[in-house]
Design an enzyme around this catalytic site. Structure first.
Site, PDB file in Angstrom:
ATOM      1  N   HIS A   1      34.370 -57.438 -13.393  1.00 12.53           N
ATOM      2  CA  HIS A   1      34.119 -59.202 -13.512  1.00 12.53           C
ATOM      3  C   HIS A   1      34.071 -58.927 -12.122  1.00 12.53           C
ATOM      4  CE1 HIS A   1      32.478 -62.501 -12.936  1.00 12.53           C
ATOM      5  NE2 HIS A   1      33.105 -62.991 -12.435  1.00 12.53           N
TER       6      HIS A   1
ATOM      7  N   TYR B   1      40.629 -57.291 -21.859  1.00 17.30           N
ATOM      8  CA  TYR B   1      40.168 -58.010 -22.468  1.00 17.30           C
ATOM      9  C   TYR B   1      38.579 -56.817 -23.587  1.00 17.30           C
ATOM     10  CZ  TYR B   1      37.108 -58.638 -18.284  1.00 17.30           C
ATOM     11  OH  TYR B   1      36.723 -58.251 -17.207  1.00 17.30           O
TER      12      TYR B   1
ATOM     13  N   ARG C   1      27.863 -54.586 -17.596  1.00 19.27           N
ATOM     14  CA  ARG C   1      28.877 -54.621 -16.332  1.00 19.27           C
ATOM     15  C   ARG C   1      30.046 -53.266 -17.225  1.00 19.27           C
ATOM     16  NH1 ARG C   1      33.555 -57.025 -16.192  1.00 19.27           N
ATOM     17  NH2 ARG C   1      33.720 -58.737 -17.448  1.00 19.27           N
TER      18      ARG C   1
END
Length: 373
Positions: A271, A280, A267
């Site tokens: 998200h 993160y 990705r």
């Protein structure tokens, strides 16, 4: 007297052994393994390229609309186009497409209107009504909840005499941590249901990395426990994804049961638009995946086959931009939807907190409207 005389000695022996294959046909530089190259017509190759490009451009435009306050929260699909477009090329319109929420180009390939998608991500359930492709199920937000549905649809189709129908179930790696995933695979295996389980392993379940989701070396090997074949593929390689799904579809049509495919992808963006991926994961990791971009890789493949070139690409992008611009204009010109419609169906009955939120929402719209005047 020895009462154990003649007893059979106990032994430790291997009952079975297993292995998981990895498939890549088109590498990052556009080189193809001719021995594995699937037989796809030029027409279908260009169709796949069209929708992968369309998906990337729509994703970018929707992200801009969301940042401008013209669209609601949405999941980004950039970077995963091969993993959800190539599978659709391997199924028929009469098959079931049971997806999650990150298969933008796949839904467009199935005939879902872009206008519907814009409506859906602006909070209007009317966007879920897909008359052009009734066997494409609506977006499913709850992780893995759609997987038992896929098994039921596939098995039910067989019971109703549809001997050639299969179901393609698409989901993310985070779904494999849900009970519905395991229940669906178990039932599919036991019932010999014609289902293809396709996991888009994009490395993160929101912010949880793959390594913290499961101790398994691969997601594909989870198929072993449920009596079905499993394979891991390069999810940014459209040819590998297509071949894996096509093989699984043929197997399902021949009444040989379900399959699990793990498409390893990434990705590239957030998200959803409510997420900050920099919290993160680091930029170096993202940069390392840019060279694996499925669109760039496929472009090299098509130009190498001399069925595509830079000029055609420029013309295509101009055409798609016009299509997107026209659809956005149509979307924003519609006035018949109630702006507070999303509040109508939260609960079956009236609830004071929802009523308060509705009133606040309408008051804010009035304030914004007066400012505009």
């Amino acid at each position: 007297m020895n009462e154990f005389k003649g007893a059979v000695a106990m032994t430790l022996h291997t009952l079975d052994t297993f292995s998981i294959d990895y498939l890549q046909i088109l590498d990052e530089k556009g080189n193809v393994d001719k021995s594995l190259e699937p037989d796809i017509s030029s027409e279908d190759l260009l169709k796949l390229h069209y929708y992968m490009t369309f998906s990337r451009m729509v994703d970018s435009r929707m992200l801009n609309l969301q940042r401008q306050g013209r669209l609601g929260t949405l999941p980004a699909a950039t970077g995963q186009e091969a993993s959800f477009c190539a599978p659709v090329l391997a199924i028929k319109d009469t098959d079931w497409f049971v997806g999650s929420y990150r298969e933008l180009g796949g839904r467009l390939m199935r005939g879902e209107p872009l206008l519907n998608i814009l409506h859906f991500y602006n909070g209007f359930e009317e966007g879920s009504l897909n008359l052009k492709s009734p066997r494409t199920l609506p977006v499913s937000i709850i992780l893995a909840s759609q997987l038992p549905h896929a098994v039921g649809l596939a098995y039910g189709s067989r019971l109703q005499g549809e001997k050639d129908t299969v179901a393609l179930a698409v989901f993310g790696d985070g779904s494999t941590s849900e009970g519905d995933f395991h229940e669906a695979l178990n039932f599919a295996g036991v019932l010999n249901a014609p289902v293809i389980f396709l996991c888009q392993n994009n490395q993160f379940a929101i912010s949880t990395p793959r390594k913290l989701q499961t101790k398994s070396a691969t997601i594909a090997q989870k198929a072993i426990a449920y009596g079905m074949p499993g394979i891991q593929v390069d999810g940014n390689d459209p040819l590998a994804v297509y071949k894996a799904v096509d093989d699984a579809v043929k197997r399902a049509r021949e009444n040989k049961g379900p399959s699990l495919i793990e498409a390893v992808t990434y990705r590239m963006l957030m998200h959803t638009t409510a997420d900050d991926p920099t919290r993160y994961r680091d930029d170096a990791q993202v940069e390392s995946w840019k060279v694996k971009d499925p669109l760039k890789r496929f472009f090299k493949y098509l130009t190498g086959k001399q069925i595509w070139d830079e000029k055609k690409q420029i013309d295509l992008e101009k055409e798609l931009k016009q299509t997107i611009d026209q659809t956005v204009k149509e979307f924003e010109s519609k006035k018949e939807f109630k702006p507070d419609a999303p509040f109508d169906h939260v609960f079956g009955n009236s609830f004071y907190l929802i009523d308060q939120q509705r009133a606040q929402f309408l008051d804010q719209l009035k304030i914004e409207s007066e400012k505009g005047d």
